[in-house]
Design a protein around this motif. Structure first.
Motif, short mmCIF file in Angstrom:
data_model
loop_
_atom_site.label_atom_id
_atom_site.label_comp_id
_atom_site.label_asym_id
_atom_site.label_seq_id
_atom_site.Cartn_x
_atom_site.Cartn_y
_atom_site.Cartn_z
N ASP A 181 0.84 -1.20 0.00
CA ASP A 181 0.00 0.00 0.00
C ASP A 181 0.87 1.25 0.00
OD1 ASP A 181 -2.33 1.47 0.08
OD2 ASP A 181 -3.00 0.73 2.02
N ASP A 182 0.32 2.35 -0.50
CA ASP A 182 1.00 3.65 -0.53
C ASP A 182 2.36 3.53 -1.21
OD1 ASP A 182 -1.19 4.37 0.93
OD2 ASP A 182 -0.14 4.60 2.84
N GLU A 241 -4.61 4.42 -6.67
CA GLU A 241 -5.57 4.99 -5.73
C GLU A 241 -5.84 6.44 -6.09
OE1 GLU A 241 -4.36 3.34 -1.58
OE2 GLU A 241 -3.06 5.03 -2.01
CA CA Z 1 -3.17 3.52 0.10
#
Ligand code: CA
Ligand code: C2E
Ligand code: CA
Ligand code: CA
Length: 283
Positions: A181-182, A241
């Motif tokens: 993530d990220d 995202e």
């Molecule tokens: Ca994220």
């Protein structure tokens, strides 16, 4: 007035004091809130960039606080991390999200394998029961492991040793997807990616934001293009995202990203919303 550089005990910053009091109040209220069922989950769809069909959903937790109203995770997840309450809270989120995903699958058996993404915080990652709890939740719900994706932030895995990676590796061997993530915010060594039991890169929102301008920043485009080609050469799928416009979606599709998530498609919402999208897709 604030006295810059003054004695910190003489500082007069009522707002900071209020924030600290609220933080303290929220922290002490967390355990009872979990017992009383004040947490709920919103789901945000993940779509295939190719045809816009629903691929799955990410579970995002919220706290319906009796005095402060609905609080976003940024307000309380760090506090729950700090006190360790994130372990029972995270287990509740996993159980609830997996149950929900199984329910959607039952209602849309012809709709293909709907996937559910759940965030894992660093403390959960270090918890000795992570694998056993996850297996237990999956078995009790009847959801196949391949329908679950656990999202771990890139920063939580920077410098991770084998001991930390082992539970993730076990989950990955069972068929659970692990997403980074990220991605792109943690300055991790790209060569390191090969070592991680990860099958999905979630490109951070900051990259998508760089594509907001018209024309998009050519350097941002090159970076995303590079990440996508590296990811694909390592057989990792790329999710983006924070897609807020059709132009961004088109740009990211052209760059070869696989799936996307963002307000352009849907904001996080009640589980019924996903149900409705799945119905619409099936037509
Ligand atoms: Ca994220
Ligand atoms: P995240 O995992 O990066 O989740 C994506 C965040 O971006 C969510 O914020 C989502 O509402 C927001 N978002 C989605 N689409 C867009 C868009 O198009 N534009 C913009 N500007 N924002 C968008 P949210 O729900 O406030 O969650 C914040 C963070 O809290 C999450 O970031 C995640 O790190 C954490 N979190 C949420 N639920 C959980 C949980 O159950 N467990 C743990 N450990 N962390 C969680
Ligand atoms: Ca996430
Ligand atoms: Ca984020």
């Amino acid at each position: 007035a604030k006295s810059a550089g003054g004695n910190r005990f003489e500082r007069a910053d009522p707002e900071a004091d209020a924030r600290a009091i609220t933080r303290h109040g929220l922290t002490t209220a967390l355990p009872a809130a979990l017992d009383r069922g004040e947490f709920f989950i919103e789901y945000q769809p993940l779509v295939h960039l190719g045809d816009g069909s629903v691929h799955g959903a990410e579970a995002l937790v919220r706290w319906c606080h009796p005095q402060h109203g609905v609080l976003g995770p940024d307000r309380f997840i760090p506090l729950a991390e700090h006190t360790g309450l994130i372990v029972p809270l995270g287990r509740w989120v996993l159980q609830e999200a997996v149950r929900q995903a199984r329910f959607w699958q039952r209602r849309h058996s012809d709709g293909g394998p709907l996937r559910i993404n759940v965030n894992l915080s660093p403390t959960q990652l270090h918890h000795p029961n992570l694998v056993a709890d996850t297996v237990d939740v999956l078995e009790r719900s009847g959801l196949e492991p391949a329908a679950l994706c656990l999202e771990v932030t890139e920063s939580a895995l920077i410098g991770a040793d084998e001991d930390l990676l082992k539970p993730l590796r076990q989950l990955a061997e069972m068929g659970v997807d692990i997403a980074l993530d990220d991605f792109g915010t943690g300055y991790s060594n790209l060569a390191n990616l090969r070592r991680l039991p990860v099958s999905i890169l979630k490109l951070d929102r900051s990259f998508t934001q760089g594509m907001q301008q018209h024309p998009a920043d050519p350097v941002d485009l090159k970076i995303v293009e590079g990440i996508v080609s590296l990811a694909h050469s390592l057989e990792l799928a790329v999710t983006v995202e924070g897609v807020e416009t059709g132009a961004q979606a088109e740009q990211l599709r052209e760059l070869g990203c696989d799936t996307a998530q963002g307000w352009y498609y849907a904001r996080p919402g009640a589980p019924d919303r996903i149900h409705a999208l799945l119905l619409a897709d099936a037509v």
